[in-house]
Design a protein around this motif. Structure first.
Motif, PDB file in Angstrom:
ATOM      1  N   LEU A  66      -9.884 -13.900  24.542  1.00  0.00           N
ATOM      2  CA  LEU A  66      -9.266 -13.283  23.373  1.00  0.00           C
ATOM      3  C   LEU A  66      -7.854 -12.768  23.636  1.00  0.00           C
ATOM      4  O   LEU A  66      -7.065 -12.649  22.712  1.00  0.00           O
ATOM      5  CB  LEU A  66     -10.123 -12.102  22.894  1.00  0.00           C
ATOM      6  CG  LEU A  66     -11.295 -12.461  22.007  1.00  0.00           C
ATOM      7  CD1 LEU A  66     -12.145 -11.226  21.772  1.00  0.00           C
ATOM      8  CD2 LEU A  66     -10.820 -13.028  20.680  1.00  0.00           C
ATOM      9  N   LEU A  67      -7.570 -12.475  24.899  1.00  0.00           N
ATOM     10  CA  LEU A  67      -6.293 -11.838  25.196  1.00  0.00           C
ATOM     11  C   LEU A  67      -5.086 -12.545  24.594  1.00  0.00           C
ATOM     12  O   LEU A  67      -4.282 -11.915  23.912  1.00  0.00           O
ATOM     13  CB  LEU A  67      -6.115 -11.695  26.709  1.00  0.00           C
ATOM     14  CG  LEU A  67      -6.751 -10.452  27.313  1.00  0.00           C
ATOM     15  CD1 LEU A  67      -6.565 -10.468  28.817  1.00  0.00           C
ATOM     16  CD2 LEU A  67      -6.146  -9.191  26.739  1.00  0.00           C
ATOM     17  N   ILE A  91      -4.876 -12.238  20.761  1.00  0.00           N
ATOM     18  CA  ILE A  91      -4.561 -10.978  20.107  1.00  0.00           C
ATOM     19  C   ILE A  91      -3.225 -10.401  20.564  1.00  0.00           C
ATOM     20  O   ILE A  91      -2.788  -9.388  20.086  1.00  0.00           O
ATOM     21  CB  ILE A  91      -5.662  -9.938  20.369  1.00  0.00           C
ATOM     22  CG1 ILE A  91      -5.776  -9.683  21.880  1.00  0.00           C
ATOM     23  CG2 ILE A  91      -6.983 -10.346  19.797  1.00  0.00           C
ATOM     24  CD1 ILE A  91      -6.016  -8.257  22.181  1.00  0.00           C
ATOM     25  N   THR A  92      -2.586 -11.086  21.532  1.00  0.00           N
ATOM     26  CA  THR A  92      -1.277 -10.601  21.941  1.00  0.00           C
ATOM     27  C   THR A  92      -0.276 -10.933  20.851  1.00  0.00           C
ATOM     28  O   THR A  92      -0.107 -12.094  20.516  1.00  0.00           O
ATOM     29  CB  THR A  92      -0.838 -11.270  23.262  1.00  0.00           C
ATOM     30  OG1 THR A  92      -1.841 -11.019  24.226  1.00  0.00           O
ATOM     31  CG2 THR A  92       0.480 -10.722  23.733  1.00  0.00           C
ATOM     32  N   PRO A  93       0.355  -9.954  20.267  1.00  0.00           N
ATOM     33  CA  PRO A  93       1.305 -10.232  19.193  1.00  0.00           C
ATOM     34  C   PRO A  93       2.413 -11.157  19.695  1.00  0.00           C
ATOM     35  O   PRO A  93       2.855 -11.030  20.836  1.00  0.00           O
ATOM     36  CB  PRO A  93       1.872  -8.854  18.850  1.00  0.00           C
ATOM     37  CG  PRO A  93       0.913  -7.864  19.395  1.00  0.00           C
ATOM     38  CD  PRO A  93       0.266  -8.520  20.556  1.00  0.00           C
ATOM     39  N   ARG A 105      -1.473 -15.721  31.039  1.00  0.00           N
ATOM     40  CA  ARG A 105      -0.522 -14.918  31.823  1.00  0.00           C
ATOM     41  C   ARG A 105      -0.616 -15.162  33.317  1.00  0.00           C
ATOM     42  O   ARG A 105      -0.490 -14.227  34.111  1.00  0.00           O
ATOM     43  CB  ARG A 105      -0.731 -13.435  31.526  1.00  0.00           C
ATOM     44  CG  ARG A 105      -0.537 -13.076  30.076  1.00  0.00           C
ATOM     45  CD  ARG A 105      -0.761 -11.616  29.887  1.00  0.00           C
ATOM     46  NE  ARG A 105      -0.198 -11.154  28.626  1.00  0.00           N
ATOM     47  CZ  ARG A 105       0.068  -9.898  28.351  1.00  0.00           C
ATOM     48  NH1 ARG A 105      -0.157  -8.970  29.241  1.00  0.00           N
ATOM     49  NH2 ARG A 105       0.570  -9.551  27.191  1.00  0.00           N
ATOM     50  N   ILE A 163     -13.368 -11.460  26.713  1.00  0.00           N
ATOM     51  CA  ILE A 163     -12.144 -10.676  26.591  1.00  0.00           C
ATOM     52  C   ILE A 163     -10.952 -11.481  27.076  1.00  0.00           C
ATOM     53  O   ILE A 163      -9.906 -11.507  26.452  1.00  0.00           O
ATOM     54  CB  ILE A 163     -12.282  -9.367  27.405  1.00  0.00           C
ATOM     55  CG1 ILE A 163     -13.406  -8.537  26.795  1.00  0.00           C
ATOM     56  CG2 ILE A 163     -10.975  -8.593  27.420  1.00  0.00           C
ATOM     57  CD1 ILE A 163     -13.966  -7.492  27.726  1.00  0.00           C
ATOM     58  N   ALA A 197       2.664 -10.182  35.204  1.00  0.00           N
ATOM     59  CA  ALA A 197       2.581  -9.123  36.220  1.00  0.00           C
ATOM     60  C   ALA A 197       1.155  -8.902  36.720  1.00  0.00           C
ATOM     61  O   ALA A 197       0.938  -8.563  37.878  1.00  0.00           O
ATOM     62  CB  ALA A 197       3.144  -7.826  35.674  1.00  0.00           C
ATOM     63  N   GLY A 198       0.172  -9.105  35.844  1.00  0.00           N
ATOM     64  CA  GLY A 198      -1.203  -8.798  36.232  1.00  0.00           C
ATOM     65  C   GLY A 198      -1.909  -9.907  36.967  1.00  0.00           C
ATOM     66  O   GLY A 198      -3.082  -9.775  37.309  1.00  0.00           O
ATOM     67  N   GLN A 221       5.335  -9.901  21.533  1.00  0.00           N
ATOM     68  CA  GLN A 221       5.256  -9.468  22.932  1.00  0.00           C
ATOM     69  C   GLN A 221       5.338 -10.632  23.918  1.00  0.00           C
ATOM     70  O   GLN A 221       5.406 -10.430  25.111  1.00  0.00           O
ATOM     71  CB  GLN A 221       3.951  -8.700  23.168  1.00  0.00           C
ATOM     72  CG  GLN A 221       3.942  -7.353  22.487  1.00  0.00           C
ATOM     73  CD  GLN A 221       2.642  -6.604  22.748  1.00  0.00           C
ATOM     74  OE1 GLN A 221       1.874  -6.960  23.623  1.00  0.00           O
ATOM     75  NE2 GLN A 221       2.414  -5.563  21.977  1.00  0.00           N
TER      76      GLN A 221
END
Lengths: 439, 116
Positions: free
Chosen positions: A91-92, A95-97, A161, A88, A219-220, A100
């Protein structure tokens, strides 16, 4: 509804113990504790409803929930997962458009990627090109390797991120801009203009990134602590400082400036009007001659396989330090220099340099070529340079000469002397005025 | 791993499936996860569960921090502690869709057990 203050306290205490075993943001602790307690409470109620007494129900609820140690570790990972290297996590970013992503996302990654590529070139070519002596080259190469590894990690972490990657980019951009500014200022001071390409790219990057909303993007991720910030600063800064810093590292594998002794003597001829000419004599003695082979330097840069003695007039006696004073006399004519074995008179000049004229002004240099491979350690080799002043120099304005020995711009020995002086040369990390090799 | 023998990736898949059906809270998820874990990994030698019930919370919080789940508190009243319900965010749904073919067979088997 069955309640028991002791049981409730025990359930709350279990939730707290789990969090005591975790490292999670204080701001979220109370929220998580309440959620864990809610679960424990409901499980306890279900156990009571199943017919267990309070104590047995309490023990069953706590046992089913899990131990503080394991759950605490899991909770820590939940808040401080690093690269999130699972399917996951991978993939993040994919798949993040793109809409964004922060506006400077691509620019930031391109800059970090370029930086990594430049450092990769440094890793590969630093040692074989012979830009440094072997030990220094190895250190410089390792520095580039560390810097490159960090840049690659940052490149990947940006897509994941990670806050530290954003900090890395910001520090890198500032460093590139500072370096570019220094290069620009230096070249302007010398009458030219050199714009550093990476600094230009960094300038665009910093403007773009400042306008973007990166806070929500990272942020995460884990906050950047002092330790990690220090690692980032060091790995960004090291490649910038390495070329200068490694010059100070002793390298016993090859001969160095400390293995060459130089003595410069300026003998002046005088009339009643002042100094009219004279001779500069330079004695060189090598303790060892295992200089670093020139290697691919010859093929890559066309630098001749020789070292150079440069002789420069640096002004008259008002010369008081590094750099050139403005000349108070127009020029000095010199005789063709010679470089010979002092004992036998045998020629030791490699004849690599052509003379640019028979007069040199302050800042000009006469060059003599020396091939260390043909010299013998322990013997004295002598360079002799006759000179004639175009106009007699009075006693308070006698000529001053700088004699410099340059080993492929890796290191040098330098002596500054005026009439009547015998001066011993001292080593210089990087020759102050590197020799410009003539075609 | 999630404190025992269950990979966190497996748990993520199960949570995505369960929460893809409807909004749920931790205690409500627990029995289905236990069934799925026991079907896939078996119970412990001492007769305990393959996965402690509390293991679901770090996973929920992690996925929430990643923006894949959305949690909200719901007051129950009558002395019952409030509950935190979780649902998939739009990004979470995109991840589930993107995972599609990459979804481990184990996760599908587990889900059949979870729904049993």
């Amino acid at each position: 509804m069955t309640t028991s203050a002791d049981a409730i306290d025990a359930l709350r205490a279990h939730a707290e113990r789990i969090l005591d075993n975790s490292a999670m943001p204080a701001a979220e602790r109370e929220d998580v504790a309440e959620e864990l307690y809610g679960h424990l409470w409901q499980r306890w109620q279900d156990e009571l409803a199943a017919g267990r007494d309070e104590q047995a129900a309490l023990e069953a609820a706590i046992a089913a929930f899990g131990g503080p140690s394991d759950l605490g570790k899991e909770m820590t990972l939940a808040y401080h997962s690093r690269l999130y290297a699972t399917t996951i996590g991978v993939l993040l970013p994919a798949i993040t458009p793109s809409s964004q992503r922060p506006a400077g996302y691509t620019t930031a990654r391109v800059i970090v990627g370029l930086w990594a590529a430049l450092l990769a070139v440094g890793v590969v070519f630093t040692v074989p090109t012979g830009a440094f002596t072997p030990i220094r080259g190895l250190v410089a190469s390792l520095v580039c390797l560390c810097g490159m590894a960090m840049a690659v990690l940052a490149y990947r972490a940006l897509a994941r991120r990670q806050r530290w990657a954003l900090v890395y980019v910001q520090i890198l951009l500032v460093a590139l801009i500072l370096r570019g500014s220094a290069v620009l200022a230096d070249t302007i001071a010398k009458g030219g203009v050199t714009v550093d390409f990476m600094a230009l790219v960094a300038l665009i990057g910093i403007v773009t990134i400042r306008r973007s909303n990166w806070k929500s993007w990272v942020a995460g991720s884990r906050p950047v602590g002092l330790g990690l910030a220090a690692v980032i600063v060091v790995t960004v800064g090291m490649p910038f400082g390495a070329p200068v810093a490694v010059g100070a590292i002793p390298d016993p594998t090859v001969a160095s400036a400390d293995d060459l002794s130089m003595q410069a003597h300026v003998d002046c001829a005088r009339t009643s009007q002042g100094v009219t000419g004279g001779t500069v004599t330079v004695d060189l003695v090598w303790k060892r001659t295992d200089f670093l082979p020139y290697g691919p330097n010859w093929f890559i840069t066309g630098i001749p396989r020789t070292d150079a003695i440069s002789l420069a007039s640096v002004g008259q006696q008002d010369y008081s330090g590094p750099g050139f004073e403005f000349p108070s006399q127009s020029g000095i004519a010199y005789e063709d220099p010679s470089f010979v074995d002092a004992a036998t008179g045998k020629k030791a000049d490699a004849d690599m340099f052509a003379s640019s004229g028979n007069t040199f002004f302050n800042g000009d240099r006469m060059l003599t070529s020396v091939d260390p491979a043909t010299t013998v350690s322990g013997r004295t080799y002598r360079g002799t340079y006759g000179f004639t002043l175009q106009a007699p120099a009075p006693a308070d304005d006698e000529p001053v000469f700088r004699v410099g020995y340059d080993h492929q711009s890796r290191w040098g020995v330098e002596a500054i002397a005026t009439c009547g002086q015998i001066v011993t040369g001292h080593s210089v990390l990087t020759p102050e005025h590197p020799v410009t090799y003539l075609p | 791993m999630t404190g025992t023998r269950v990979p966190s990736r497996w748990l993520d898949h199960v949570l995505f499936d369960l929460l893809g059906e409807r909004e749920r809270y931790g205690y409500e998820l627990s029995p289905a996860i236990q069934r799925a874990a026991e079907a896939e990994f078996g119970g412990r030698a001492d007769g305990g569960a393959a996965l402690p019930e509390g293991a679901v919370y770090p996973a929920l919080r992690r996925l929430e921090r990643r923006g894949l789940l959305l949690g909200r508190w719901v007051e129950i009243g009558d002395g019952v502690p409030r509950r935190r319900y979780y649902s998939l965010t739009p990004e979470g749904r995109r991840v589930v869709a993107a995972l599609g073919a990459r979804r481990p067979a184990a996760a599908s088997r587990s889900m059949a057990a979870a729904r049993a």
